[in-house]
Design an enzyme around this catalytic site. Structure first.
Site, short mmCIF file in Angstrom:
data_model
loop_
_atom_site.label_atom_id
_atom_site.label_comp_id
_atom_site.label_asym_id
_atom_site.label_seq_id
_atom_site.Cartn_x
_atom_site.Cartn_y
_atom_site.Cartn_z
N ARG A 1 12.01 -30.34 -43.79
CA ARG A 1 11.37 -30.42 -45.14
C ARG A 1 9.97 -31.01 -45.10
O ARG A 1 9.46 -31.50 -46.10
CB ARG A 1 12.24 -31.22 -46.11
CG ARG A 1 13.56 -30.56 -46.39
CD ARG A 1 14.05 -30.85 -47.80
NE ARG A 1 15.29 -30.14 -48.03
CZ ARG A 1 16.50 -30.63 -47.75
NH1 ARG A 1 16.61 -31.84 -47.24
NH2 ARG A 1 17.56 -29.92 -47.99
N LYS B 1 -4.29 -24.46 -46.08
CA LYS B 1 -3.58 -23.19 -46.24
C LYS B 1 -2.88 -22.89 -44.92
O LYS B 1 -3.53 -22.83 -43.87
CB LYS B 1 -4.54 -22.06 -46.56
CG LYS B 1 -4.92 -21.99 -48.02
CD LYS B 1 -5.68 -20.71 -48.31
CE LYS B 1 -6.11 -20.64 -49.74
NZ LYS B 1 -6.94 -19.45 -50.02
N GLU C 1 -17.79 -16.48 -41.05
CA GLU C 1 -17.30 -17.46 -42.04
C GLU C 1 -18.35 -18.55 -42.28
O GLU C 1 -18.40 -19.14 -43.36
CB GLU C 1 -15.97 -18.08 -41.59
CG GLU C 1 -14.86 -17.07 -41.29
CD GLU C 1 -14.05 -16.65 -42.53
OE1 GLU C 1 -14.47 -16.95 -43.66
OE2 GLU C 1 -13.00 -15.99 -42.34
N LYS D 1 -16.83 -26.49 -47.33
CA LYS D 1 -15.42 -26.19 -47.62
C LYS D 1 -14.73 -27.40 -48.23
O LYS D 1 -13.95 -27.27 -49.18
CB LYS D 1 -14.69 -25.71 -46.36
CG LYS D 1 -13.24 -25.39 -46.68
CD LYS D 1 -12.61 -24.33 -45.86
CE LYS D 1 -11.22 -23.98 -46.41
NZ LYS D 1 -10.49 -23.05 -45.60
N GLU E 1 -6.24 -23.50 -55.32
CA GLU E 1 -6.85 -22.23 -55.70
C GLU E 1 -6.49 -21.79 -57.12
O GLU E 1 -6.10 -20.65 -57.37
CB GLU E 1 -6.49 -21.13 -54.68
CG GLU E 1 -7.49 -20.00 -54.70
CD GLU E 1 -7.33 -19.03 -53.53
OE1 GLU E 1 -7.47 -19.47 -52.37
OE2 GLU E 1 -7.10 -17.85 -53.80
N ARG F 1 -11.76 -22.40 -55.74
CA ARG F 1 -11.45 -22.19 -54.32
C ARG F 1 -11.42 -20.70 -53.97
O ARG F 1 -11.68 -20.32 -52.83
CB ARG F 1 -10.12 -22.86 -53.94
CG ARG F 1 -9.80 -22.68 -52.47
CD ARG F 1 -8.73 -23.60 -51.95
NE ARG F 1 -8.52 -23.34 -50.53
CZ ARG F 1 -7.80 -24.11 -49.73
NH1 ARG F 1 -7.23 -25.20 -50.20
NH2 ARG F 1 -7.65 -23.80 -48.45
N ASN G 1 -12.86 -16.74 -50.80
CA ASN G 1 -12.37 -15.42 -50.42
C ASN G 1 -13.47 -14.37 -50.43
O ASN G 1 -13.19 -13.17 -50.35
CB ASN G 1 -11.23 -14.99 -51.36
CG ASN G 1 -10.03 -15.92 -51.26
OD1 ASN G 1 -9.74 -16.42 -50.17
ND2 ASN G 1 -9.37 -16.18 -52.37
N HIS H 1 -13.17 -11.23 -48.47
CA HIS H 1 -11.80 -11.14 -47.96
C HIS H 1 -10.98 -10.04 -48.63
O HIS H 1 -10.03 -9.53 -48.02
CB HIS H 1 -11.08 -12.48 -48.11
CG HIS H 1 -11.52 -13.51 -47.10
ND1 HIS H 1 -12.82 -13.94 -47.00
CD2 HIS H 1 -10.84 -14.17 -46.13
CE1 HIS H 1 -12.91 -14.83 -46.02
NE2 HIS H 1 -11.74 -14.99 -45.49
N HIS I 1 -9.44 -7.93 -45.96
CA HIS I 1 -7.99 -7.84 -45.73
C HIS I 1 -7.51 -6.39 -45.81
O HIS I 1 -6.59 -6.00 -45.09
CB HIS I 1 -7.23 -8.69 -46.76
CG HIS I 1 -7.26 -10.17 -46.45
ND1 HIS I 1 -6.77 -11.12 -47.31
CD2 HIS I 1 -7.72 -10.85 -45.37
CE1 HIS I 1 -6.93 -12.32 -46.77
NE2 HIS I 1 -7.51 -12.18 -45.61
N HIS J 1 -10.49 -10.72 -37.62
CA HIS J 1 -10.55 -11.19 -39.01
C HIS J 1 -12.01 -11.44 -39.45
O HIS J 1 -12.45 -10.96 -40.50
CB HIS J 1 -9.72 -12.47 -39.16
CG HIS J 1 -9.82 -13.10 -40.51
ND1 HIS J 1 -9.23 -12.57 -41.63
CD2 HIS J 1 -10.47 -14.23 -40.92
CE1 HIS J 1 -9.50 -13.33 -42.68
NE2 HIS J 1 -10.25 -14.35 -42.28
#
Ligand code: NAD
Ligand code: GLY
Length: 371
Positions: free
Chosen positions: A124, A146, A188, A230, A240, A244, A248, A251, A255, A269
């Site tokens: 957990r 993330k 990036e 960042k 987000e 935030r 992206n 992206h 993606h 990527h």
């Protein structure tokens, strides 16, 4: 050896430091020791990084009196899946991981995302530390919490927010990174300039080649500025709910390209993000938000350092704009059937829009196809 630069990520009780410096791996154990709940850690890395950098990490843990084990994963984007997550968790349990054991993610974004997710869910939730070894991981994936894995349906569709206790970005380890990977990470870095740091973008236009070519001072400056950018956005919006999503930029397009080629070596990527940023600015120009000169300026800079800037840069691949739009419709940023796009009013002025007509998106994709 100079003292590392410290950047705080301000998140209340989940706050942590990013340390950026040269030769930090040698002192990693010393920096981690005060944060560990027991003097025991499990290093998770991939085979390529293990062969070059694991011994230095283990030495520094031993020097700091930290007991350690290591798990070595296959180096590939394909490793970021449920099968490898299950195997990693089984190994951790075999090693008798406890709630006070800390995981150390030593590697690129794949190792960081997978290890962070394992740390979020095993027993957990346990602590983890990020020791990013790619430029992409140092400026982006190791910061902000993330974590997650890919699904056949798309990138990063399963995961959780789980902040690390510490990020140690040793810019010296970038000297062993293949140039193609370095360039992908540089996309990036450029992203932060385009989002809200126009002076940084101008600095990159002058010094980007030094960052790529290995100038130690330029590399450190680029990593520190990127982490500061960042950290500021993450501190404002950890989960987000709003700004935030600016991170992206490039992206949504990127993606879709990655989903189409199947997350392999054909398109990394960062390369997909590079093309995606150009397409996002082309879309902004088409929607009369952004001067065409700013889109041209971005394209010029990315091309000048050797990055991919358009669909025509991917040799031998025939793209279908309609299929790419279908991939976007499955993106996790879709809400109520609308895809959120990061657009710009100019370099350094990114904004969010969920009112983009997909016919404009398809038109931009079609225009960027090789003639
Ligand atoms: P990666 O982790 O696959 O690393 C790239 C390659 O470089 C691997 O083969 C690795 O073994 C090798 N490598 C790593 N460090 C090295 C070194 N110092 N010397 C030599 N080789 C080295 O790829 P990446 O580009 O670091 O990360 C990409 C992943 O990051 C993607 O899965 C992406 O979705 C994720 N990502 C996550 C976030 C986030 O916020 N969590 C943000 C951006 C990207
Ligand atoms: N890489 C995007 C984010 O961390 O939000």
């Amino acid at each position: 050896m100079t003292a590392p630069t410290r950047q705080r990520v301000d998140l209340g009780e989940r706050s942590y430091d990013i340390l950026v410096g040269d030769d930090l791996l040698a002192s990693a154990g010393r920096h981690m020791a005060p944060l560990l709940r027991q003097p025991r850690a499990i290093v998770v890395t991939d085979a390529t990084v293990a062969a070059i950098h694991l011994a230095a990490m283990e030495r520094s843990l031993a020097d700091a009196g930290i007991a350690y084990d290591a798990v070595v994963l296959p180096p590939s984007e394909q490793t970021k899946d449920f099968g490898h997550l299950e195997k990693l968790i089984a190994r951790l349990l075999d090693m008798k991981v406890e709630r006070s054991t800390t995981l150390i993610a030593l590697g690129g974004g794949v190792v960081g995302d997978l290890t962070g997710f394992a740390a979020a869910i095993v027993l957990r939730g346990i602590d983890f530390v990020q020791v990013p070894t790619t430029l992409l991981a140092q400026v982006d994936s190791s910061v902000g919490g993330k974590t997650g894995i890919n699904m056949p349906h798309g990138k990063n569709l399963v995961g959780s927010f789980h902040q690390p206790r510490l990020v140690l970005a040793d810019t010296a380890v970038l000297s062993t990174l293949p140039r193609r990977q370095l360039l992908a990470g540089y996309a990036e870095v450029v992203k932060y300039g385009v989002i809200d740091r126009p002076e940084f973008f101008t600095w990159l236009e002058g010094h980007g080649m030094s960052v790529i070519d290995g100038d130690a001072g330029a590399r450190q400056h680029a990593v520190i500025e990127s982490c500061a950018a960042k950290a500021a956005i993450v501190a404002e919006d950890e989960r987000e709910a709003g700004p935030r999503a600016l991170l992206n930029l490039g992206h949504t397009f990127g993606h879709a390209l990655e989903a189409e080629v199947g997350f392999g070596d054909e398109l990394l990527h960062g390369e997909a993000v590079s093309i995606g940023m150009v397409l996002a600015l082309d879309l902004s120009v088409r929607l009369n938000l952004c001067p065409a000169e700013d889109a041209a300026r971005l394209r010029r800079h990315l091309a000048a350092v050797g990055l991919t800037t358009g669909l025509d840069c991917v040799q031998g691949r025939i793209w279908n704009p309609q299929r790419l739009v279908q991939h976007m419709a499955r993106d996790k940023k879709v809400s109520g059937g609308w895809t959120t796009f990061v657009l710009v009013r100019g370099i350094g002025q990114a904004m969010l829009s969920d009112e983009v007509d997909m016919t404009d998106v398809e038109a931009v994709l079609t225009d960027s196809l090789p003639a």
